[in-house]
Design an enzyme around this catalytic site. Sequence first.
Site, PDB file in Angstrom:
ATOM      1  N   LYS A 195     -32.086  13.575  10.679  1.00 61.63           N
ATOM      2  CA  LYS A 195     -32.308  14.684   9.766  1.00 61.63           C
ATOM      3  C   LYS A 195     -33.716  14.590   9.209  1.00 61.63           C
ATOM      4  O   LYS A 195     -34.059  13.638   8.502  1.00 61.63           O
ATOM      5  CB  LYS A 195     -31.293  14.634   8.632  1.00 61.63           C
ATOM      6  CG  LYS A 195     -31.462  15.767   7.643  1.00 61.63           C
ATOM      7  CD  LYS A 195     -30.359  15.743   6.615  1.00 61.63           C
ATOM      8  CE  LYS A 195     -30.589  16.827   5.584  1.00 61.63           C
ATOM      9  NZ  LYS A 195     -29.564  16.802   4.550  1.00 61.63           N
ATOM     10  N   LYS A 248     -31.288  17.738  13.287  1.00 62.14           N
ATOM     11  CA  LYS A 248     -31.440  18.858  12.365  1.00 62.14           C
ATOM     12  C   LYS A 248     -32.827  18.859  11.760  1.00 62.14           C
ATOM     13  O   LYS A 248     -33.276  17.802  11.343  1.00 62.14           O
ATOM     14  CB  LYS A 248     -30.370  18.701  11.282  1.00 62.14           C
ATOM     15  CG  LYS A 248     -30.505  19.584  10.113  1.00 62.14           C
ATOM     16  CD  LYS A 248     -29.475  19.196   9.111  1.00 62.14           C
ATOM     17  CE  LYS A 248     -29.796  19.905   7.835  1.00 62.14           C
ATOM     18  NZ  LYS A 248     -28.966  19.484   6.766  1.00 62.14           N
TER      19      LYS A 248
HETATM   20  C1  PBG Z   1     -27.504  18.432   2.120  1.00 59.92           C
HETATM   21  C2  PBG Z   1     -27.823  19.350   3.219  1.00 59.92           C
HETATM   22  C3  PBG Z   1     -28.917  20.202   3.380  1.00 59.92           C
HETATM   23  C4  PBG Z   1     -28.675  20.955   4.530  1.00 59.92           C
HETATM   24  C5  PBG Z   1     -27.462  20.530   5.035  1.00 59.92           C
HETATM   25  N1  PBG Z   1     -26.961  19.523   4.228  1.00 59.92           N
HETATM   26  C6  PBG Z   1     -30.084  20.440   2.530  1.00 59.92           C
HETATM   27  C7  PBG Z   1     -31.092  19.405   2.308  1.00 59.92           C
HETATM   28  O1  PBG Z   1     -31.074  18.297   2.828  1.00 59.92           O
HETATM   29  O2  PBG Z   1     -31.964  19.728   1.505  1.00 59.92           O
HETATM   30  C8  PBG Z   1     -29.530  22.055   5.060  1.00 59.92           C
HETATM   31  C9  PBG Z   1     -28.832  23.026   5.938  1.00 59.92           C
HETATM   32  C10 PBG Z   1     -29.567  24.294   6.128  1.00 59.92           C
HETATM   33  O3  PBG Z   1     -30.751  24.432   5.755  1.00 59.92           O
HETATM   34  O4  PBG Z   1     -28.956  25.210   6.689  1.00 59.92           O
HETATM   35  N2  PBG Z   1     -28.094  17.218   2.107  1.00 59.92           N
END
Ligand code: PBG
Length: 323
Positions: A195, A248
């Site tokens: 991520k 992601k």
């Molecule tokens: C929570 C999380 C996030 C997303 C998914 N889980 C936001 C972040 O890390 O700030 C983002 C998903 C999206 O942008 O569609 N940690």
Amino acid sequence: MFPERRPRRLRRTEAIRRMVRETHVRVDDLVYPIFVKEGSSIEEPIASMPGQSRYSPDRVAAVAKRAASLKIPAVLLFGIPRRKDATGTSAFQHDGVIQQAVRRIKDAAPDLVVITDVCLCEYTDHGHCGILDESGTVLNDETIEVLCRVAVSHAKAGADMVAPSDMMDGRVGAIREDLDENGFEHVGILSYAVKYSSAFYGPFREAACSAPRFGDRKSYQMDPMNVREALREAAADIEEGADIIMVKPAMPYLDVIRAVADEFDAPLAAYQVSGEYSMIKAACEKGLLDEDACILETAGAIKRAGADIIVTYFALRLAEMLS
Ligand code: PBG
């Protein structure tokens, strides 16, 4: 010796294109993310994500049923609680927003796979993904303890899989152990193994009311410039027991998806995140792009890069187009 090269004469009719197509997007590949907000009779359009809404637990079952009727195999739930505090206690309450939603969805559509996001940023008043010390630094191990409680409470409510998205080190193994100890060996883990600290989460943070109050998430999310680190993160999560690993965002990281797909044989998901969604939506609203064509092309690109599963806010539209 070789026949003289001649210009390619194969005519690309639609039928021939289908015959020789290398990549296929299927409804079975899709996961639909849904925002669930504590309360009742709520169906609130999300300004930053045209076409998506926040639903209260009593309204979410209808959306899940719609996904199931389109044969989408799974939904991914994000919770927006009424109360937030420093340690995110509303994330593991029996009657928490996600716990209620899971029970409602399981009643309405028992075969739909319910995956729950496990993270604290929506539940903490400071908006970070974990517990902080006095200086505002995220405490890895203290956070993992809370994440484990959250995961077990989701499993108790009936979740089929939990999806830790916090990026603390060691949380997959710890969650696996706690699930097993509590009799949830059958509950899977979809790990946000890779991520990135991405600008493309902007609309989500508005949707989930989870923008950090101060600072950013760079100390626990990955540097967009790194790909070898992605392989290390994925290896660690697989080793710790992740059933599915995820990269992601998706579109700006197609090379990372390819690298992870080449290296590991675990099922691989990719998340077409909020910013990717809103970017296409905005351009289409301006008449600059054709929405359906963009949806199909970007989903195809994500599959072509090597993903098995696509998490996307376009899932409902994609399923309609593919059936
Ligand atoms: C929570 C999380 C996030 C997303 C998914 N889980 C936001 C972040 O890390 O700030 C983002 C998903 C999206 O942008 O569609 N940690």
